[in-house]
Design a protein around this motif. Structure first.
Motif, PDB file in Angstrom:
ATOM      1  N   SER A 116       1.634 -59.893 153.253  1.00 15.57           N
ATOM      2  CA  SER A 116       0.963 -58.751 152.632  1.00 15.57           C
ATOM      3  C   SER A 116       0.401 -59.184 151.279  1.00 15.57           C
ATOM      4  CB  SER A 116       1.951 -57.603 152.438  1.00 15.57           C
ATOM      5  OG  SER A 116       2.936 -57.966 151.469  1.00 15.57           O
ATOM      6  N   GLU A 117      -0.422 -58.342 150.665  1.00 20.09           N
ATOM      7  CA  GLU A 117      -0.985 -58.687 149.358  1.00 20.09           C
ATOM      8  C   GLU A 117       0.122 -58.878 148.332  1.00 20.09           C
ATOM      9  OE1 GLU A 117      -3.961 -56.031 147.980  1.00 20.09           O
ATOM     10  OE2 GLU A 117      -5.250 -56.270 149.756  1.00 20.09           O
ATOM     11  N   GLU A 118       1.127 -58.010 148.361  1.00 19.67           N
ATOM     12  CA  GLU A 118       2.235 -58.124 147.415  1.00 19.67           C
ATOM     13  C   GLU A 118       3.026 -59.401 147.659  1.00 19.67           C
ATOM     14  OE1 GLU A 118       5.011 -57.520 144.444  1.00 19.67           O
ATOM     15  OE2 GLU A 118       3.006 -56.710 144.772  1.00 19.67           O
ATOM     16  N   GLY A 120       1.857 -62.117 148.936  1.00 17.05           N
ATOM     17  CA  GLY A 120       0.993 -63.206 148.496  1.00 17.05           C
ATOM     18  C   GLY A 120       1.044 -63.409 146.994  1.00 17.05           C
ATOM     19  N   ARG A 121       1.025 -62.313 146.244  1.00 18.40           N
ATOM     20  CA  ARG A 121       1.088 -62.410 144.778  1.00 18.40           C
ATOM     21  C   ARG A 121       2.420 -62.992 144.326  1.00 18.40           C
ATOM     22  NH1 ARG A 121      -1.864 -57.443 145.021  1.00 18.40           N
ATOM     23  NH2 ARG A 121       0.095 -56.259 145.032  1.00 18.40           N
ATOM     24  N   ARG A 122       3.499 -62.515 144.937  1.00 25.00           N
ATOM     25  CA  ARG A 122       4.811 -63.028 144.567  1.00 25.00           C
ATOM     26  C   ARG A 122       4.953 -64.501 144.924  1.00 25.00           C
ATOM     27  NH1 ARG A 122       9.221 -59.262 147.170  1.00 25.00           N
ATOM     28  NH2 ARG A 122      10.609 -60.658 145.985  1.00 25.00           N
ATOM     29  N   MET A 123       4.407 -64.880 146.069  1.00 21.98           N
ATOM     30  CA  MET A 123       4.498 -66.270 146.502  1.00 21.98           C
ATOM     31  C   MET A 123       3.683 -67.175 145.575  1.00 21.98           C
ATOM     32  SD  MET A 123       6.288 -67.697 148.910  1.00 21.98           S
ATOM     33  CE  MET A 123       6.475 -66.473 150.220  1.00 21.98           C
ATOM     34  N   ASP A 124       2.504 -66.689 145.143  1.00 20.03           N
ATOM     35  CA  ASP A 124       1.676 -67.481 144.225  1.00 20.03           C
ATOM     36  C   ASP A 124       2.388 -67.695 142.895  1.00 20.03           C
ATOM     37  OD1 ASP A 124      -0.366 -67.782 146.034  1.00 20.03           O
ATOM     38  OD2 ASP A 124      -1.556 -66.097 145.276  1.00 20.03           O
ATOM     39  N   ARG A 125       3.042 -66.654 142.388  1.00 19.49           N
ATOM     40  CA  ARG A 125       3.783 -66.788 141.122  1.00 19.49           C
ATOM     41  C   ARG A 125       4.919 -67.797 141.269  1.00 19.49           C
ATOM     42  NH1 ARG A 125       3.181 -61.072 140.795  1.00 19.49           N
ATOM     43  NH2 ARG A 125       5.306 -60.791 141.584  1.00 19.49           N
ATOM     44  N   ALA A 202      12.931 -66.858 150.682  1.00 15.88           N
ATOM     45  CA  ALA A 202      13.601 -65.982 151.647  1.00 15.88           C
ATOM     46  C   ALA A 202      13.577 -64.525 151.189  1.00 15.88           C
ATOM     47  CB  ALA A 202      15.040 -66.446 151.863  1.00 15.88           C
ATOM     48  N   GLU A 203      13.660 -64.304 149.891  1.00 17.09           N
ATOM     49  CA  GLU A 203      13.617 -62.939 149.355  1.00 17.09           C
ATOM     50  C   GLU A 203      12.252 -62.295 149.547  1.00 17.09           C
ATOM     51  OE1 GLU A 203      14.698 -63.353 145.302  1.00 17.09           O
ATOM     52  OE2 GLU A 203      16.822 -63.743 145.711  1.00 17.09           O
ATOM     53  N   ILE A 204      11.194 -63.112 149.532  1.00 19.78           N
ATOM     54  CA  ILE A 204       9.834 -62.588 149.645  1.00 19.78           C
ATOM     55  C   ILE A 204       9.463 -62.301 151.094  1.00 19.78           C
ATOM     56  CG2 ILE A 204       7.388 -63.164 149.305  1.00 19.78           C
ATOM     57  CD1 ILE A 204       8.263 -64.802 146.847  1.00 19.78           C
ATOM     58  N   LEU A 205       9.892 -63.146 152.006  1.00 13.21           N
ATOM     59  CA  LEU A 205       9.508 -63.017 153.411  1.00 13.21           C
ATOM     60  C   LEU A 205      10.316 -61.944 154.136  1.00 13.21           C
ATOM     61  CD1 LEU A 205       9.213 -66.787 154.422  1.00 13.21           C
ATOM     62  CD2 LEU A 205       7.389 -65.236 153.692  1.00 13.21           C
ATOM     63  N   SER A 206       9.732 -61.413 155.171  1.00 18.10           N
ATOM     64  CA  SER A 206      10.459 -60.494 156.046  1.00 18.10           C
ATOM     65  C   SER A 206      11.406 -61.308 156.914  1.00 18.10           C
ATOM     66  CB  SER A 206       9.475 -59.729 156.929  1.00 18.10           C
ATOM     67  OG  SER A 206       8.899 -60.610 157.893  1.00 18.10           O
ATOM     68  N   PRO A 207      12.365 -60.653 157.585  1.00 13.79           N
ATOM     69  CA  PRO A 207      13.286 -61.408 158.448  1.00 13.79           C
ATOM     70  C   PRO A 207      12.581 -62.255 159.501  1.00 13.79           C
ATOM     71  CG  PRO A 207      14.170 -59.229 158.042  1.00 13.79           C
ATOM     72  CD  PRO A 207      12.788 -59.236 157.455  1.00 13.79           C
ATOM     73  N   VAL A 208      11.575 -61.695 160.169  1.00 14.84           N
ATOM     74  CA  VAL A 208      10.865 -62.449 161.204  1.00 14.84           C
ATOM     75  C   VAL A 208      10.113 -63.624 160.586  1.00 14.84           C
ATOM     76  CG1 VAL A 208       9.008 -62.358 162.922  1.00 14.84           C
ATOM     77  CG2 VAL A 208      10.651 -60.472 162.767  1.00 14.84           C
ATOM     78  N   GLN A 209       9.462 -63.406 159.446  1.00  9.01           N
ATOM     79  CA  GLN A 209       8.750 -64.477 158.763  1.00  9.01           C
ATOM     80  C   GLN A 209       9.715 -65.579 158.325  1.00  9.01           C
ATOM     81  OE1 GLN A 209       6.985 -62.061 155.702  1.00  9.01           O
ATOM     82  NE2 GLN A 209       4.991 -61.990 156.721  1.00  9.01           N
TER      83      GLN A 209
END
Length: 242
Positions: A116-118, A120-125, A202-209
């Motif tokens: 999701s956009e959120e 993506g932003r968290r992952m970029d940071r 792991a905190e950013i991704l959903s369980p399936v991801q």
């Protein structure tokens, strides 16, 4: 407090002990990969609670490796920087005695395409923070390596096999202890960054991801392992002239 000194028997024991652990750890890793792939096949039929339990166990499995690795480093950190339990091919992927944390983000870009956009932003940071810490640790390791080529290490090397006199034994131990402590510190920080990066991803991704990401990461490590062993087997055959 007396200084820790590295002796051949101690080092050999550390190697044998870790190799036994590592062999069992790899077997368990293969079992986790089977379990991760099984969950991927069932897809969204799996409950989030079941996926989260598996994710926690897989991350705990990796944490167990770092804890055992830390114990070996405490006995002889130089072994961890030149680990005989990995093949030369595996070691070509290493950064401060392990995989580079930033590898996670390169894998993410090709594996997880539904952020999701959120997210993506968290992952970029997180990616930028991780890169900054990687640079800092790389610079610290470079400073340690430079110190090996500077006095008093150069002077110790010049003495070669000449028997130490007038307190030179104590001086040698002092220098080696400083080097050992510095390497232990940078290794500990690098392993902490690896662990922390995985946990934050792991905190950013959903369980399936998460399951998709962990399955790919585990499969990559095992594939590199298999290729490394194959290359070593081919090298041994070639050296015998077969």
């Amino acid at each position: 407090m007396s200084k820790r000194t590295t002796t051949s028997p101690t080092s050999n024991h550390a190697v044998r002990s870790f190799e036994r652990f590592f062999e069992g750890w790899l077997v368990r890793q293969e079992h986790y990969l089977d379990e991760l792939n099984s969950k991927l096949q069932t897809g969204h039929e799996s409950r989030d609670e079941d996926l989260k339990d598996l994710i926690t166990r897989v991350l705990g499995h990796y944490q167990q490796y770092y804890e055992e690795k830390s114990r070996v480093a405490n006995r002889d950190v130089f072994l961890v920087f030149a680990p005989t339990w990995f093949t030369p091919f595996e070691r070509t992927f290493f950064w401060i005695a392990g995989f580079k944390p930033g590898l996670a983000f390169r894998m993410m870009a090709s594996l997880v395409d539904d952020l999701s956009e959120e997210q993506g932003r968290r992952m970029d940071r997180l990616k930028e923070e991780t890169k900054a810490e990687e640079r800092e640790l790389a610079n610290e390791l470079a400073r340690i390596q430079e110190s090996v080529a500077a006095p008093p290490m150069v002077e110790l090397a010049r003495r070669g096999g000449r028997p130490p006199v007038d307190g030179e034994i104590g001086e040698t131990e002092d220098v080696i202890e400083v080097l050992r402590s510095a390497m232990e510190a940078v290794l500990g920080s690098a392993d902490m960054l690896r662990t922390r990066t995985a946990e934050r991803v792991a905190e950013i991704l959903s369980p399936v991801q998460n399951v998709k990401f962990l399955a790919a990461a585990t499969q990559l490590q095992l594939k590199i392992r298999v290729l490394g062993l194959q290359k070593e087997a081919e090298r041994r055959v070639a050296s015998r002239g077969w």
